[in-house]
Scaffold this motif. Structure first.
Motif, PDB file in Angstrom:
ATOM      1  N   PRO A 293       0.757  -1.242   0.052  1.00  0.00           N
ATOM      2  CA  PRO A 293      -0.055   0.044  -0.091  1.00  0.00           C
ATOM      3  C   PRO A 293       0.958   1.382   0.052  1.00  0.00           C
ATOM      4  O   PRO A 293       1.926   1.194   0.325  1.00  0.00           O
ATOM      5  CB  PRO A 293      -0.717  -0.152   1.500  1.00  0.00           C
ATOM      6  CG  PRO A 293       0.024  -0.886   2.205  1.00  0.00           C
ATOM      7  CD  PRO A 293       0.828  -2.049   1.313  1.00  0.00           C
ATOM      8  N   LYS A 326      -3.254   0.162  -3.690  1.00  0.00           N
ATOM      9  CA  LYS A 326      -4.109   0.745  -2.498  1.00  0.00           C
ATOM     10  C   LYS A 326      -3.326   2.175  -2.248  1.00  0.00           C
ATOM     11  O   LYS A 326      -2.189   2.161  -1.696  1.00  0.00           O
ATOM     12  CB  LYS A 326      -4.282  -0.095  -1.612  1.00  0.00           C
ATOM     13  CG  LYS A 326      -5.420   0.445  -0.495  1.00  0.00           C
ATOM     14  CD  LYS A 326      -5.971  -0.537   0.498  1.00  0.00           C
ATOM     15  CE  LYS A 326      -6.633  -1.310   0.107  1.00  0.00           C
ATOM     16  NZ  LYS A 326      -7.366  -2.323   0.797  1.00  0.00           N
ATOM     17  N   ASN A 364      -9.892   3.547   2.361  1.00  0.00           N
ATOM     18  CA  ASN A 364      -8.515   2.976   2.029  1.00  0.00           C
ATOM     19  C   ASN A 364      -7.685   3.238   3.300  1.00  0.00           C
ATOM     20  O   ASN A 364      -6.809   2.547   3.634  1.00  0.00           O
ATOM     21  CB  ASN A 364      -7.885   3.370   1.006  1.00  0.00           C
ATOM     22  CG  ASN A 364      -8.573   3.031  -0.379  1.00  0.00           C
ATOM     23  OD1 ASN A 364      -9.383   2.328  -0.477  1.00  0.00           O
ATOM     24  ND2 ASN A 364      -7.866   3.462  -1.587  1.00  0.00           N
TER      25      ASN A 364
END
Length: 433
Positions: A293, A326, A364
């Motif tokens: 991420p 992400k 997120n």
């Protein structure tokens, strides 16, 4: 003079969503909890679609009901006709609460002396009474990652909600150790080192990082074996990263350094998050393949290279998201953390799209920080951390009407609004008797 007027106009435009709250001020002066029913609104849940003409019931700090037919009972009713309810926005990296006046060292508490201070806790340093906190939360930013800065391992970042009288009351459930990954790039346009010296310095820094990591790994092994160890707080904290107890936030920006960081991480069984990632768009496929991420920002920045397009920073998060990364957005600021919605707005306008940009500052963020069971969307059972807006919060014309953090209704006031009110209602002059 014309330039000065243009600056004043720009500032006024940016402040308009909160200055417009002057007419709603005075209702209460400190956060208060209770039972509240926000009704007749368009509810943007983020995870479960959009509900038209819906209501949200807040009780005991949580969202008790969401829908089109919610009874008020004994709750205080707040009419939100023509308005929108959103989950509170996260800033994925800020020094809000860690610095008050940038030019005054006595008000700065975001860095320690030394290159290896992972045990430095940002949460302990946060000032709950920072005047910039009320300025920020009336923009719909309710949660931030407070980040220390400085050496190679400058400290441990902490996720905080922007309401509370003590750091512990503000703590939102996530901590992570920061690593400023060694850079092989020049420090700035003023860096006059030769190419050879730049390479040597990068290799030296990389070796230093590997040596530190090896010590941390050894320390963890000794702890696991229940060996008697001397007081070594730096290694004790890094050992928590090695064991997976704490994630590692790897600050890295140049494309070549991002590739090096990915390679450095690939054989380590740790939780890692890339931060900064200014040139992530250049290696987005490699970041996605590594399943890492990203916390990126600010968007309101110039390109990292003179040869890049003017919009390189604006398009960066969108390109990474489209590659399957992400993405979380940050302001990487302190007093201007309030501009997070506009950073997200630029990302939305330059390829990310409004829906993905909203996720980047809500769900997120909650997922990356491991708090999605409590924050990041409007769902029954989650913490009542949300705001009511007249429109899209990424647009400067939208006004934030109400903010709730952990079920507390936050006063829509700050020093800017009070200053505005004072001069809006001032007398032509002070008459002498």
């Amino acid at each position: 003079m014309m330039k000065f007027r243009a600056i004043l106009y720009t500032v006024a435009l940016a402040l308009s969503p909160i200055l417009a709250q002057a007419q709603f001020d005075g209702e209460f002066i400190k956060p208060r909890n209770g039972r509240f029913l926000l009704q007749n609104a368009t509810i943007v849940t983020v995870t479960k679609g959009t509900i038209q003409n819906g209501s949200v019931l807040i009780a005991n700090g949580r969202i008790e009901a969401v829908g089109t037919n919610v009874a008020a009972g004994d709750a205080e009713v707040i009419d939100c006709s023509g308005q929108f309810i959103y989950p509170g926005m996260f800033d994925g990296g800020s020094q809000l609460g860690l610095v008050e006046v940038g030019s005054l060292a006595e008000t700065q508490d975001y860095a320690e002396i030394g290159q290896v201070t992972p045990n430095m806790q940002a949460l302990v340093a946060v000032n709950p009474n920072s005047i910039a906190i009320p300025v920020t939360r009336v923009s719909g930013v309710t949660t931030i990652l407070a980040t220390p800065s400085g050496g190679m391992f400058p400290g441990t970042a902490a996720l905080i909600n922007l309401n509370g009288y003590t750091p512990d009351q503000m703590y939102a459930g996530f901590k992570g150790v920061i690593l400023n990954f060694p850079s092989s790039a020049r420090r700035s346009t003023w860096d006059r080192r030769s190419d050879e010296d730049v390479k040597k310095d990068a290799e030296k820094a990389q070796k230093n990082l590997n040596d530190i990591w090896e010590r941390a790994t050894t320390y963890h092994q000794l702890v696991s074996a229940k060996a008697a160890l001397p007081y070594y707080p730096e290694m004790e904290q890094l050992a928590k990263v090695v064991s997976g107890e704490l994630p590692l936030l790897v600050e890295v920006n140049a494309a070549s350094d991002i590739e090096l960081a990915i390679k450095w991480l690939e054989n380590k069984e740790i939780k890692a998050i890339l931060t900064g990632v200014a040139e992530g768009w250049r290696v987005a496929d490699k970041i996605a393949a590594a399943n890492l991420p990203v916390i990126t920002g600010p968007m309101l920045a110039i390109p990292t290279r003179q040869s890049d397009r003017f919009d390189a920073s604006y398009t960066n998060p969108g390109k990474m998201a489209k590659a399957g990364v992400k993405v979380v957005i940050r302001s990487n600021d302190s007093e201007n953390t309030r501009n997070l919605p506009f950073n997200a707005g630029f990302a939305a306008a330059y390829g990310m799209g409004k829906e993905e940009a909203l996720k980047a500052v809500t769900i997120n963020s909650a997922e990356v920080f491991g708090v999605a069971d409590r924050l990041g969307s409007i769902e029954v059972g989650k913490d009542a951390t949300l705001f009511v807006s007249t429109g899209d919060p990424f647009e400067t014309r939208s006004q934030i009407r109400h903010v709730f953090i952990d079920g507390f209704r936050v006063p829509m006031s700050n020093r800017h609004i009070r200053f505005y009110q004072e001069f809006l209602e001032r007398s032509p002059g002070l008459e002498k008797n």
